[in-house]
Write an enzyme that holds these catalytic residues in place. Structure first.
Site, PDB file in Angstrom:
ATOM      1  N   CYS A 147      31.724 103.639  55.665  1.00  0.00           N
ATOM      2  CA  CYS A 147      30.330 104.057  55.852  1.00  0.00           C
ATOM      3  C   CYS A 147      30.189 104.588  57.279  1.00  0.00           C
ATOM      4  O   CYS A 147      31.125 104.492  58.087  1.00  0.00           O
ATOM      5  CB  CYS A 147      29.419 102.849  55.669  1.00  0.00           C
ATOM      6  SG  CYS A 147      29.815 101.552  56.869  1.00  0.00           S
ATOM      7  N   HIS A 176      29.216  94.193  63.450  1.00  0.00           N
ATOM      8  CA  HIS A 176      28.312  93.204  62.848  1.00  0.00           C
ATOM      9  C   HIS A 176      27.180  92.782  63.773  1.00  0.00           C
ATOM     10  O   HIS A 176      26.216  92.161  63.327  1.00  0.00           O
ATOM     11  CB  HIS A 176      29.106  91.961  62.440  1.00  0.00           C
ATOM     12  CG  HIS A 176      30.376  92.304  61.722  1.00  0.00           C
ATOM     13  ND1 HIS A 176      31.596  92.398  62.355  1.00  0.00           N
ATOM     14  CD2 HIS A 176      30.590  92.626  60.446  1.00  0.00           C
ATOM     15  CE1 HIS A 176      32.520  92.749  61.475  1.00  0.00           C
ATOM     16  NE2 HIS A 176      31.945  92.897  60.317  1.00  0.00           N
ATOM     17  N   SER A 212      34.829  90.431  53.834  1.00  0.00           N
ATOM     18  CA  SER A 212      33.889  91.558  53.875  1.00  0.00           C
ATOM     19  C   SER A 212      32.766  91.300  52.877  1.00  0.00           C
ATOM     20  O   SER A 212      32.991  91.284  51.663  1.00  0.00           O
ATOM     21  CB  SER A 212      34.629  92.853  53.529  1.00  0.00           C
ATOM     22  OG  SER A 212      33.717  93.829  53.095  1.00  0.00           O
ATOM     23  N   SER A 213      31.562  91.102  53.400  1.00  0.00           N
ATOM     24  CA  SER A 213      30.423  90.752  52.540  1.00  0.00           C
ATOM     25  C   SER A 213      30.163  91.840  51.508  1.00  0.00           C
ATOM     26  O   SER A 213      30.013  91.575  50.316  1.00  0.00           O
ATOM     27  CB  SER A 213      29.185  90.523  53.404  1.00  0.00           C
ATOM     28  OG  SER A 213      28.040  90.396  52.609  1.00  0.00           O
ATOM     29  N   ASN A 214      30.131  93.106  51.949  1.00  0.00           N
ATOM     30  CA  ASN A 214      29.771  94.153  50.988  1.00  0.00           C
ATOM     31  C   ASN A 214      30.839  94.312  49.917  1.00  0.00           C
ATOM     32  O   ASN A 214      30.550  94.649  48.777  1.00  0.00           O
ATOM     33  CB  ASN A 214      29.431  95.463  51.706  1.00  0.00           C
ATOM     34  CG  ASN A 214      30.652  96.231  52.133  1.00  0.00           C
ATOM     35  OD1 ASN A 214      31.177  97.026  51.372  1.00  0.00           O
ATOM     36  ND2 ASN A 214      31.134  95.993  53.354  1.00  0.00           N
ATOM     37  N   CYS A 253      21.586  98.125  53.620  1.00  0.00           N
ATOM     38  CA  CYS A 253      21.808  99.486  54.126  1.00  0.00           C
ATOM     39  C   CYS A 253      22.134 100.458  52.991  1.00  0.00           C
ATOM     40  O   CYS A 253      22.478 100.055  51.882  1.00  0.00           O
ATOM     41  CB  CYS A 253      22.925  99.475  55.159  1.00  0.00           C
ATOM     42  SG  CYS A 253      24.546  99.266  54.425  1.00  0.00           S
ATOM     43  N   THR A 267      22.315  93.177  55.923  1.00  0.00           N
ATOM     44  CA  THR A 267      22.403  94.557  55.420  1.00  0.00           C
ATOM     45  C   THR A 267      23.350  94.720  54.236  1.00  0.00           C
ATOM     46  O   THR A 267      23.342  95.767  53.595  1.00  0.00           O
ATOM     47  CB  THR A 267      22.891  95.492  56.537  1.00  0.00           C
ATOM     48  OG1 THR A 267      24.157  95.006  57.005  1.00  0.00           O
ATOM     49  CG2 THR A 267      21.902  95.584  57.672  1.00  0.00           C
ATOM     50  N   CYS A 314      26.381  98.266  64.320  1.00  0.00           N
ATOM     51  CA  CYS A 314      25.865  99.359  63.491  1.00  0.00           C
ATOM     52  C   CYS A 314      24.371  99.547  63.784  1.00  0.00           C
ATOM     53  O   CYS A 314      23.613  98.564  63.828  1.00  0.00           O
ATOM     54  CB  CYS A 314      26.060  99.032  62.011  1.00  0.00           C
ATOM     55  SG  CYS A 314      25.320 100.291  60.950  1.00  0.00           S
ATOM     56  N   GLU A 335      27.178  88.878  61.048  1.00  0.00           N
ATOM     57  CA  GLU A 335      25.906  89.619  61.165  1.00  0.00           C
ATOM     58  C   GLU A 335      24.730  88.650  61.193  1.00  0.00           C
ATOM     59  O   GLU A 335      23.763  88.846  61.951  1.00  0.00           O
ATOM     60  CB  GLU A 335      25.756  90.601  59.992  1.00  0.00           C
ATOM     61  CG  GLU A 335      24.463  91.413  60.115  1.00  0.00           C
ATOM     62  CD  GLU A 335      24.172  92.290  58.916  1.00  0.00           C
ATOM     63  OE1 GLU A 335      25.124  92.792  58.283  1.00  0.00           O
ATOM     64  OE2 GLU A 335      22.978  92.473  58.609  1.00  0.00           O
TER      65      GLU A 335
HETATM   66 FE1  SF4 Z   1      28.160 100.127  57.168  1.00  0.00          FE
HETATM   67 FE2  SF4 Z   1      25.858  99.278  56.264  1.00  0.00          FE
HETATM   68 FE3  SF4 Z   1      27.373  97.630  57.703  1.00  0.00          FE
HETATM   69 FE4  SF4 Z   1      26.173  99.698  58.887  1.00  0.00          FE
HETATM   70  S1  SF4 Z   1      25.151  97.970  57.953  1.00  0.00           S
HETATM   71  S2  SF4 Z   1      28.315  99.058  59.139  1.00  0.00           S
HETATM   72  S3  SF4 Z   1      26.197 101.257  57.281  1.00  0.00           S
HETATM   73  S4  SF4 Z   1      27.874  98.487  55.698  1.00  0.00           S
END
Ligand code: SF4
Length: 330
Positions: free
Chosen positions: A18, A81, A230-232, A202, A172, A103, A133
Site C-alpha cells: 500500500c 505503525h 501483520s494485522s491486515n 484505511c 486502520t 503512515c 499501531e
Molecule cells: Fe498501509 Fe493502511 Fe497501514 Fe497505511 S494504514 S501503512 S495505507 S495498511
C-alpha cells in the site's frame, strides 16, 4: 493429482504493498543512500521478514527499543505503525536525529484522538491489544484517556466516566465487517457517541478485503501472502473464510506451501497483505506452475493511485536502485 492438470488462479487486485508501506520502505532506502549505513529502525519497518532482511542487507539495523542504539550520530526511523509520544520525546532527549515513517493514515487517527481529548471526550479505540499501531495510538494521550475494545462483548463491559461524552476511533487494519458490528454495539449502548464518518480502516485494508470477498466463494483454496504478525494479512484470511472459502491459508513464503497437498482443486485465489512484496506472490505462482498448468486471471475491485509525500528531510532525494518498491514488486 496428475502433473500439469489445469488450475485456475485468480489474483486479487489490489493486493500487496500500500502507499504507507511503500513510503516507509522508501524512507529507509533513501536514508541509507543519503546518510550512509547504518541507519537504525525502531521495530520492523513493516511487518514482513523479507522486507526487513532486504533492508538489513543494505545496512539497516532493527531494534525494538531506543536504548538498544549505542551511537547517537546515526538516523533513527520510526516504523509505519506509529509510536507513542513518549518515544519521540525519548529520542529527542537522547539527541537522536529521527525520521518518522508513521503512515499518514495512522497519523490522521492520532490527530482525531487528540481532537476528541481536547474536547473533553473519553475515547474508545477499536483494535487489537498489543499491536504496535494500537500501542502508538493509545500513547498519543495520557494514560486512561483511551479505552481499548476488541469485540462487541467488550462494549457491554464498558463503564465510562461520562456515557454522554464519548468518542470512538479504530485501528486502520481491522476487518471492515467486524468493526461495523462493534460500532453498532457502541452506538446502541451510547447513542451520543461521536466517531469518524465511517471508520478509520484505511483504503488499502478495505480494498484488499473487498477483492478477497469478490472471489472467495468461487475458490477451492486461497493463499494469503503475508506475515503472521501483520494485522491486515490476518484479516484477509478471516475474510476469505467468512466469504466462503474454507481452505484459506496465510503464508510468508512459497517454501511454506506443500503444493502437492492441494490435489484436485480447480480454482486457487491468491492475495497478499499490504506489507508483502509482489516477488513473494510470484514465488507462490512458480511453486504451483511446477505442478499445474496455470490459467491466471485477475479479479480487480478497485484501482489505487494514492501516494504519500516523504518526510521533509528526504524530499528531492531519489530512491536508490534497486529498490524494494521500484523494481516491479508493487
Ligand atoms: Fe498501509 Fe493502511 Fe497501514 Fe497505511 S494504514 S501503512 S495505507 S495498511
Amino acid at each position: 493429482m496428475s502433473e500439469h492438470e489445469e488450475l485456475n488462479v485468480v489474483l486479487c487486485a489490489p493486493r500487496g504493498f500500500c502507499a504507507g508501506v511503500d513510503r516507509a520502505i522508501q524512507i529507509v532506502e533513501i536514508a541509507l543512500e543519503k546518510y550512509g549505513a547504518p541507519v537504525y529502525v525502531r521495530h520492523e519497518i513493516v511487518h514482513n521478514r523479507f522486507v526487513v532482511a532486504s533492508l538489513e542487507a543494505r545496512g539497516a539495523i532493527f531494534v525494538e527499543e531506543l536504548e538498544e542504539i549505542e551511537a547517537n550520530d546515526r538516523p533513527v526511523i520510526f516504523s509505519a505503525h506509529g509510536v507513542p509520544k513518549e518515544v519521540k520525546a525519548d529520542a529527542a532527549a537522547r539527541n537522536f536525529f529521527f525520521l518518522d515513517a508513521t503512515c499518514p493514515l495512522v497519523s490522521k487517527v492520532h490527530k482525531e484522538a487528540e481532537l476528541h481529548h481536547r474536547r473533553g471526550r473519553d475515547i474508545i479505540l477499536i483494535g487489537h491489544a498489543g499491536h504496535p499501531e494500537v500501542v502508538g495510538t493509545m500513547g498519543q494521550l495520557p494514560e486512561g484517556a483511551v479505552t481499548l475494545v476488541e469485540t462487541a462483548r467488550d462494549v457491554t463491559r464498558l463503564v465510562p466516566r461520562d456515557p454522554d461524552n464519548l468518542a470512538w476511533i479504530s485501528q486502520t487494519t481491522l476487518s471492515v465487517d467486524d468493526t461495523r458490528t462493534i460500532v453498532t454495539a457502541l452506538t446502541d449502548r451510547f447513542p451520543g457517541i461521536v466517531g469518524p464518518h465511517k471508520d478509520d480502516i484505511c483504503y488499502a485494508t478495505t480494498n484488499r478485503q473487498e477483492a478477497v470477498k469478490s472471489v472467495a466463494a468461487e475458490c477451492d483454496a486461497m493463499i494469503i501472502v503475508g506475515a503472521p504478525n501483520s494485522s491486515n494479512s490476518q484479516r484477509l484470511r478471516e475474510v476469505a473464510i467468512s466469504a466462503g472459502c474454507r481452505n484459506a491459508r496465510l503464508i510468508q513464503r512459497a517454501s511454506e506451501v506443500d503444493v502437492t497437498s492441494y490435489g484436485r482443486i480447480r480454482t486457487l485465489g491468491i492475495t497478499a497483505g499490504a506489507s508483502a512484496p509482489e516477488a513473494l506472490v510470484e514465488e507462490v505462482l512458480e511453486a504451483f506452475a511446477a505442478h499445474y498448468r496455470l490459467n491466471i486471471s485477475t479479479a480487480r475491485t478497485a484501482d489505487e493511485t494514492i501516494e504519500f509525500a516523504l518526510p521533509r528531510q528526504l524530499r528531492g532525494t531519489r530512491p536508490p536502485v534497486p529498490s524494494l518498491t521500484a523494481t516491479g514488486m508493487t
